[in-house]
Design a protein around this motif. Structure first.
Motif, PDB file in Angstrom:
ATOM      1  N   THR A  29      -9.258 -73.019 -84.070  1.00 20.10           N
ATOM      2  CA  THR A  29      -9.255 -74.265 -84.831  1.00 20.10           C
ATOM      3  C   THR A  29      -8.091 -75.180 -84.457  1.00 20.10           C
ATOM      4  OG1 THR A  29      -7.987 -73.266 -86.637  1.00 20.10           O
ATOM      5  CG2 THR A  29     -10.397 -73.196 -86.824  1.00 20.10           C
ATOM      6  N   THR A  30      -7.171 -74.675 -83.648  1.00 20.90           N
ATOM      7  CA  THR A  30      -5.997 -75.479 -83.283  1.00 20.90           C
ATOM      8  C   THR A  30      -5.926 -75.759 -81.788  1.00 20.90           C
ATOM      9  OG1 THR A  30      -4.566 -73.550 -83.015  1.00 20.90           O
ATOM     10  CG2 THR A  30      -4.659 -74.555 -85.220  1.00 20.90           C
ATOM     11  N   ASN A  31      -7.055 -75.514 -81.093  1.00 19.85           N
ATOM     12  CA  ASN A  31      -7.148 -75.776 -79.656  1.00 19.85           C
ATOM     13  C   ASN A  31      -6.289 -74.832 -78.814  1.00 19.85           C
ATOM     14  OD1 ASN A  31      -8.574 -77.221 -77.711  1.00 19.85           O
ATOM     15  ND2 ASN A  31      -6.862 -78.610 -77.359  1.00 19.85           N
ATOM     16  N   HIS A  32      -6.023 -73.633 -79.344  1.00 22.95           N
ATOM     17  CA  HIS A  32      -5.332 -72.589 -78.587  1.00 22.95           C
ATOM     18  C   HIS A  32      -6.321 -71.466 -78.307  1.00 22.95           C
ATOM     19  CE1 HIS A  32      -1.866 -74.594 -80.477  1.00 22.95           C
ATOM     20  NE2 HIS A  32      -1.247 -74.242 -79.376  1.00 22.95           N
ATOM     21  N   GLU A  33      -6.299 -70.945 -77.099  1.00 19.90           N
ATOM     22  CA  GLU A  33      -7.186 -69.838 -76.761  1.00 19.90           C
ATOM     23  C   GLU A  33      -6.709 -68.552 -77.425  1.00 19.90           C
ATOM     24  OE1 GLU A  33      -7.376 -69.594 -72.516  1.00 19.90           O
ATOM     25  OE2 GLU A  33      -8.458 -71.484 -72.343  1.00 19.90           O
ATOM     26  N   ARG A  34      -7.663 -67.681 -77.758  1.00 24.39           N
ATOM     27  CA  ARG A  34      -7.400 -66.322 -78.212  1.00 24.39           C
ATOM     28  C   ARG A  34      -6.595 -66.240 -79.513  1.00 24.39           C
ATOM     29  NH1 ARG A  34      -8.256 -62.880 -73.444  1.00 24.39           N
ATOM     30  NH2 ARG A  34      -6.901 -61.353 -74.400  1.00 24.39           N
ATOM     31  N   GLU A  35      -6.870 -67.131 -80.435  1.00 21.56           N
ATOM     32  CA  GLU A  35      -6.127 -67.169 -81.698  1.00 21.56           C
ATOM     33  C   GLU A  35      -6.240 -65.866 -82.485  1.00 21.56           C
ATOM     34  OE1 GLU A  35      -6.278 -71.977 -82.476  1.00 21.56           O
ATOM     35  OE2 GLU A  35      -7.350 -70.674 -83.834  1.00 21.56           O
ATOM     36  N   ALA A  36      -7.387 -65.194 -82.402  1.00 25.21           N
ATOM     37  CA  ALA A  36      -7.554 -63.942 -83.146  1.00 25.21           C
ATOM     38  C   ALA A  36      -6.538 -62.893 -82.700  1.00 25.21           C
ATOM     39  CB  ALA A  36      -8.969 -63.398 -82.988  1.00 25.21           C
ATOM     40  N   TYR A  37      -6.290 -62.813 -81.406  1.00 22.67           N
ATOM     41  CA  TYR A  37      -5.331 -61.842 -80.890  1.00 22.67           C
ATOM     42  C   TYR A  37      -3.921 -62.172 -81.383  1.00 22.67           C
ATOM     43  CZ  TYR A  37      -9.202 -60.588 -77.883  1.00 22.67           C
ATOM     44  OH  TYR A  37     -10.426 -60.197 -77.419  1.00 22.67           O
ATOM     45  N   TYR A  38      -3.585 -63.436 -81.355  1.00 23.66           N
ATOM     46  CA  TYR A  38      -2.268 -63.863 -81.832  1.00 23.66           C
ATOM     47  C   TYR A  38      -2.079 -63.514 -83.306  1.00 23.66           C
ATOM     48  CZ  TYR A  38       1.579 -66.742 -83.370  1.00 23.66           C
ATOM     49  OH  TYR A  38       2.754 -67.162 -83.940  1.00 23.66           O
ATOM     50  N   VAL A  39      -3.064 -63.866 -84.126  1.00 30.33           N
ATOM     51  CA  VAL A  39      -2.971 -63.594 -85.560  1.00 30.33           C
ATOM     52  C   VAL A  39      -2.907 -62.090 -85.798  1.00 30.33           C
ATOM     53  CG1 VAL A  39      -4.150 -63.806 -87.797  1.00 30.33           C
ATOM     54  CG2 VAL A  39      -4.021 -65.765 -86.254  1.00 30.33           C
ATOM     55  N   GLY A  40      -3.620 -61.321 -85.004  1.00 32.12           N
ATOM     56  CA  GLY A  40      -3.553 -59.859 -85.122  1.00 32.12           C
ATOM     57  C   GLY A  40      -2.153 -59.334 -84.896  1.00 32.12           C
ATOM     58  N   TRP A  41      -1.495 -59.818 -83.865  1.00 32.06           N
ATOM     59  CA  TRP A  41      -0.114 -59.387 -83.600  1.00 32.06           C
ATOM     60  C   TRP A  41       0.822 -59.812 -84.729  1.00 32.06           C
ATOM     61  CZ3 TRP A  41       1.269 -55.691 -80.632  1.00 32.06           C
ATOM     62  CH2 TRP A  41       0.543 -55.395 -79.484  1.00 32.06           C
ATOM     63  N   VAL A  42       0.680 -61.030 -85.196  1.00 31.09           N
ATOM     64  CA  VAL A  42       1.518 -61.511 -86.299  1.00 31.09           C
ATOM     65  C   VAL A  42       1.314 -60.632 -87.532  1.00 31.09           C
ATOM     66  CG1 VAL A  42       1.886 -63.426 -87.916  1.00 31.09           C
ATOM     67  CG2 VAL A  42       1.649 -63.882 -85.473  1.00 31.09           C
ATOM     68  N   LEU A  43       0.056 -60.312 -87.826  1.00 32.43           N
ATOM     69  CA  LEU A  43      -0.254 -59.493 -88.999  1.00 32.43           C
ATOM     70  C   LEU A  43       0.317 -58.085 -88.859  1.00 32.43           C
ATOM     71  CD1 LEU A  43      -1.670 -59.103 -91.715  1.00 32.43           C
ATOM     72  CD2 LEU A  43      -3.714 -58.429 -90.428  1.00 32.43           C
ATOM     73  N   VAL A  44       0.157 -57.463 -87.710  1.00 35.28           N
ATOM     74  CA  VAL A  44       0.692 -56.107 -87.510  1.00 35.28           C
ATOM     75  C   VAL A  44       2.208 -56.116 -87.662  1.00 35.28           C
ATOM     76  CG1 VAL A  44       1.028 -54.252 -85.820  1.00 35.28           C
ATOM     77  CG2 VAL A  44      -1.244 -55.253 -86.151  1.00 35.28           C
ATOM     78  N   GLN A  45       2.870 -57.094 -87.099  1.00 30.69           N
ATOM     79  CA  GLN A  45       4.332 -57.191 -87.255  1.00 30.69           C
ATOM     80  C   GLN A  45       4.710 -57.326 -88.725  1.00 30.69           C
ATOM     81  OE1 GLN A  45       5.245 -60.543 -84.737  1.00 30.69           O
ATOM     82  NE2 GLN A  45       5.649 -59.236 -82.968  1.00 30.69           N
ATOM     83  N   TYR A  46       3.955 -58.126 -89.450  1.00 32.64           N
ATOM     84  CA  TYR A  46       4.214 -58.332 -90.880  1.00 32.64           C
ATOM     85  C   TYR A  46       4.022 -57.029 -91.656  1.00 32.64           C
ATOM     86  CZ  TYR A  46       3.747 -60.270 -95.601  1.00 32.64           C
ATOM     87  OH  TYR A  46       3.900 -60.539 -96.942  1.00 32.64           O
TER      88      TYR A  46
END
Length: 80
Positions: A29-46
């Motif tokens: 939704t923000t014109n960045h590729e592979r956002e799901a992977y990024y959010v996954g890493w952020v969530l795991v770190q959290y």
């Protein structure tokens, strides 16, 4: 980061090939590729920072996953 997370939250309950493609190989939704992977890493770190272990994260049941992800992403955004 927050815009990517906010953009993906409304789609967490959806599993159509269109939505999966949008967030895994598409531009999200923000014109960045592979956002799901990024959010996954952020969530795991959290989750790790909050005391969860990799083993606990790996054993989250599929039926619980979307709600757990949503709750924790909303919480993460509120901590900002």
């Amino acid at each position: 980061r927050n815009q990517i997370i906010k953009g993906i939250i409304p789609y967490l309950q959806q599993s159509s090939s269109e939505v999966v493609t949008k967030f895994t190989v598409g531009k999200g939704t923000t014109n960045h590729e592979r956002e799901a992977y990024y959010v996954g890493w952020v969530l795991v770190q959290y989750l790790l920072a909050r005391g969860s272990t990799f083993k606990e994260i790996a054993h989250i049941q599929e039926q619980d996953l979307a709600q757990l992800v949503k709750e924790n992403l909303v919480e993460l955004l509120q901590c900002q």
